[in-house]
Structure formats: C-alpha cells, structure tokens
Design a protein around this motif. Structure first.
Motif, mmCIF file in Angstrom:
data_model
loop_
_atom_site.group_PDB
_atom_site.id
_atom_site.type_symbol
_atom_site.label_atom_id
_atom_site.label_comp_id
_atom_site.label_asym_id
_atom_site.label_seq_id
_atom_site.Cartn_x
_atom_site.Cartn_y
_atom_site.Cartn_z
ATOM 1 N N ASP A 17 -21.357 -17.583 -14.175
ATOM 2 C CA ASP A 17 -21.292 -17.675 -12.717
ATOM 3 C C ASP A 17 -20.163 -16.828 -12.162
ATOM 4 O O ASP A 17 -19.091 -16.728 -12.751
ATOM 5 N N LEU A 18 -20.425 -16.221 -11.017
ATOM 6 C CA LEU A 18 -19.395 -15.665 -10.164
ATOM 7 C C LEU A 18 -19.761 -16.078 -8.752
ATOM 8 O O LEU A 18 -20.881 -16.514 -8.502
ATOM 9 N N ILE A 19 -18.832 -15.985 -7.840
ATOM 10 C CA ILE A 19 -19.036 -16.420 -6.460
ATOM 11 C C ILE A 19 -19.178 -15.183 -5.576
ATOM 12 O O ILE A 19 -18.340 -14.293 -5.618
ATOM 13 N N VAL A 20 -20.249 -15.136 -4.783
ATOM 14 C CA VAL A 20 -20.466 -14.032 -3.849
ATOM 15 C C VAL A 20 -20.595 -14.629 -2.461
ATOM 16 O O VAL A 20 -21.505 -15.416 -2.196
ATOM 17 N N GLU A 29 -23.564 -10.888 -19.294
ATOM 18 C CA GLU A 29 -22.539 -10.162 -20.045
ATOM 19 C C GLU A 29 -22.861 -8.676 -20.028
ATOM 20 O O GLU A 29 -23.996 -8.280 -20.254
ATOM 21 N N GLY A 30 -21.863 -7.851 -19.720
ATOM 22 C CA GLY A 30 -22.051 -6.409 -19.687
ATOM 23 C C GLY A 30 -22.428 -5.848 -18.334
ATOM 24 O O GLY A 30 -22.431 -4.633 -18.148
ATOM 25 N N ASP A 31 -22.739 -6.693 -17.360
ATOM 26 C CA ASP A 31 -23.062 -6.220 -16.015
ATOM 27 C C ASP A 31 -21.837 -5.641 -15.324
ATOM 28 O O ASP A 31 -20.730 -6.165 -15.465
ATOM 29 N N THR A 32 -22.042 -4.600 -14.539
ATOM 30 C CA THR A 32 -21.030 -4.227 -13.555
ATOM 31 C C THR A 32 -21.256 -5.141 -12.356
ATOM 32 O O THR A 32 -22.294 -5.792 -12.242
ATOM 33 N N LEU A 33 -20.301 -5.187 -11.445
ATOM 34 C CA LEU A 33 -20.498 -5.985 -10.231
ATOM 35 C C LEU A 33 -21.722 -5.515 -9.457
ATOM 36 O O LEU A 33 -22.468 -6.322 -8.915
ATOM 37 N N MET A 34 -21.949 -4.206 -9.422
ATOM 38 C CA MET A 34 -23.096 -3.690 -8.682
ATOM 39 C C MET A 34 -24.402 -4.229 -9.263
ATOM 40 O O MET A 34 -25.278 -4.680 -8.519
ATOM 41 N N VAL A 35 -24.540 -4.198 -10.571
ATOM 42 C CA VAL A 35 -25.759 -4.717 -11.198
ATOM 43 C C VAL A 35 -25.887 -6.215 -10.938
ATOM 44 O O VAL A 35 -26.950 -6.702 -10.555
ATOM 45 N N ALA A 36 -24.795 -6.947 -11.106
ATOM 46 C CA ALA A 36 -24.834 -8.397 -10.868
ATOM 47 C C ALA A 36 -25.231 -8.706 -9.423
ATOM 48 O O ALA A 36 -26.044 -9.592 -9.176
ATOM 49 N N LEU A 37 -24.680 -7.965 -8.475
ATOM 50 C CA LEU A 37 -24.974 -8.216 -7.069
ATOM 51 C C LEU A 37 -26.393 -7.795 -6.690
ATOM 52 O O LEU A 37 -27.098 -8.525 -6.007
ATOM 53 N N THR A 70 -12.324 -8.698 -3.363
ATOM 54 C CA THR A 70 -12.137 -9.971 -4.042
ATOM 55 C C THR A 70 -11.758 -10.988 -2.976
ATOM 56 O O THR A 70 -11.358 -10.618 -1.866
ATOM 57 N N ALA A 71 -11.849 -12.260 -3.301
ATOM 58 C CA ALA A 71 -11.465 -13.302 -2.344
ATOM 59 C C ALA A 71 -9.991 -13.184 -1.973
ATOM 60 O O ALA A 71 -9.572 -13.622 -0.904
ATOM 61 N N GLU A 72 -9.199 -12.553 -2.842
ATOM 62 C CA GLU A 72 -7.767 -12.359 -2.567
ATOM 63 C C GLU A 72 -7.515 -11.146 -1.678
ATOM 64 O O GLU A 72 -6.387 -10.877 -1.292
ATOM 65 N N GLY A 73 -8.562 -10.360 -1.381
ATOM 66 C CA GLY A 73 -8.425 -9.211 -0.483
ATOM 67 C C GLY A 73 -8.323 -7.873 -1.174
ATOM 68 O O GLY A 73 -8.207 -6.850 -0.508
ATOM 69 N N PRO A 82 -16.396 -4.222 -14.178
ATOM 70 C CA PRO A 82 -17.194 -5.196 -14.929
ATOM 71 C C PRO A 82 -17.179 -6.561 -14.241
ATOM 72 O O PRO A 82 -16.144 -7.009 -13.747
ATOM 73 N N ALA A 83 -18.336 -7.198 -14.186
ATOM 74 C CA ALA A 83 -18.410 -8.573 -13.682
ATOM 75 C C ALA A 83 -17.756 -9.483 -14.713
ATOM 76 O O ALA A 83 -17.889 -9.268 -15.919
ATOM 77 N N ALA A 84 -17.051 -10.494 -14.237
ATOM 78 C CA ALA A 84 -16.368 -11.427 -15.136
ATOM 79 C C ALA A 84 -16.568 -12.853 -14.639
ATOM 80 O O ALA A 84 -16.674 -13.087 -13.433
#
Length: 106
Positions: A17-20, A29-37, A70-73, A82-84
C-alpha cells in the motif's frame, strides 16, 4: 476508477500500500511511482499552470511532466522514483500545503 496503464501477465510480484491523495492505493514491487499511479488512476497530477490534469510524457525523467509531491511537500519525479511501502503522495494542487511549489491560484 479507470486507469491509463494496464498490467499484463503479472505473476508473483508482491504488492504493498501507498497513499495517493489520502486514499490507499496498491503498487507492486519494482514499480516506479508513475507506474503505480497510472495503473490505478487515469491521470498523474494537476498541471502547475492551471490547465488541467497531466499524465506524464517522456517516461524517462527529461520532460518535467511527472512531478508529484510527498505529503511532507517534497517535489519528486514519478517516472524515476521507486514506489515504496507507506509512501504518501499528493497529485492535486488543491491538497498541497501553503508554501509548497507550485501554488496555483485559480
């Protein structure tokens, strides 16, 4: 919700899981953020120029079209990051806090 990318013949990669924009989203596993999104959403982010949503362009870190926050700005490139597990990503300018680039006034 429709997606722009479709996973084909996926087997055996662990998901996490990640939060969008405050909503839990699955990545593999192995996704970039772009692929995950883009496997879970039809667009990637708001344009900082106020002309709508964007979906990335070059897919290799050259065109500057895939910036998300990121949520932190922190501003990061979705195509090369990489998505984490546990990441919290913001794709809508209205959700980015004050003082975070870009701040679009519409």
């Amino acid at each position: 919700m429709s997606s722009r990318f479709v996973r084909v013949a996926e087997t055996g990669r662990k998901t996490f899981d990640l939060i969008v924009d405050g909503v839990p989203t699955q990545a593999a596993e192995g996704d970039t953020l772009m692929v995950a999104l883009l496997t879970t959403h039809d667009t990637l982010r708001d344009s900082e120029f106020g002309d709508g949503r964007r979906a990335g362009f070059c897919l290799m870190g050259a065109c500057q079209d895939c910036w998300v926050w990121t949520a932190e700005g922190e501003r990061i490139r979705a195509c090369t990051t990489p998505a984490a597990p546990g990441m919290s990503i913001v794709t809508r300018a209205a959700l980015v806090g004050e003082g975070v680039w870009p701040r679009v006034r519409m």
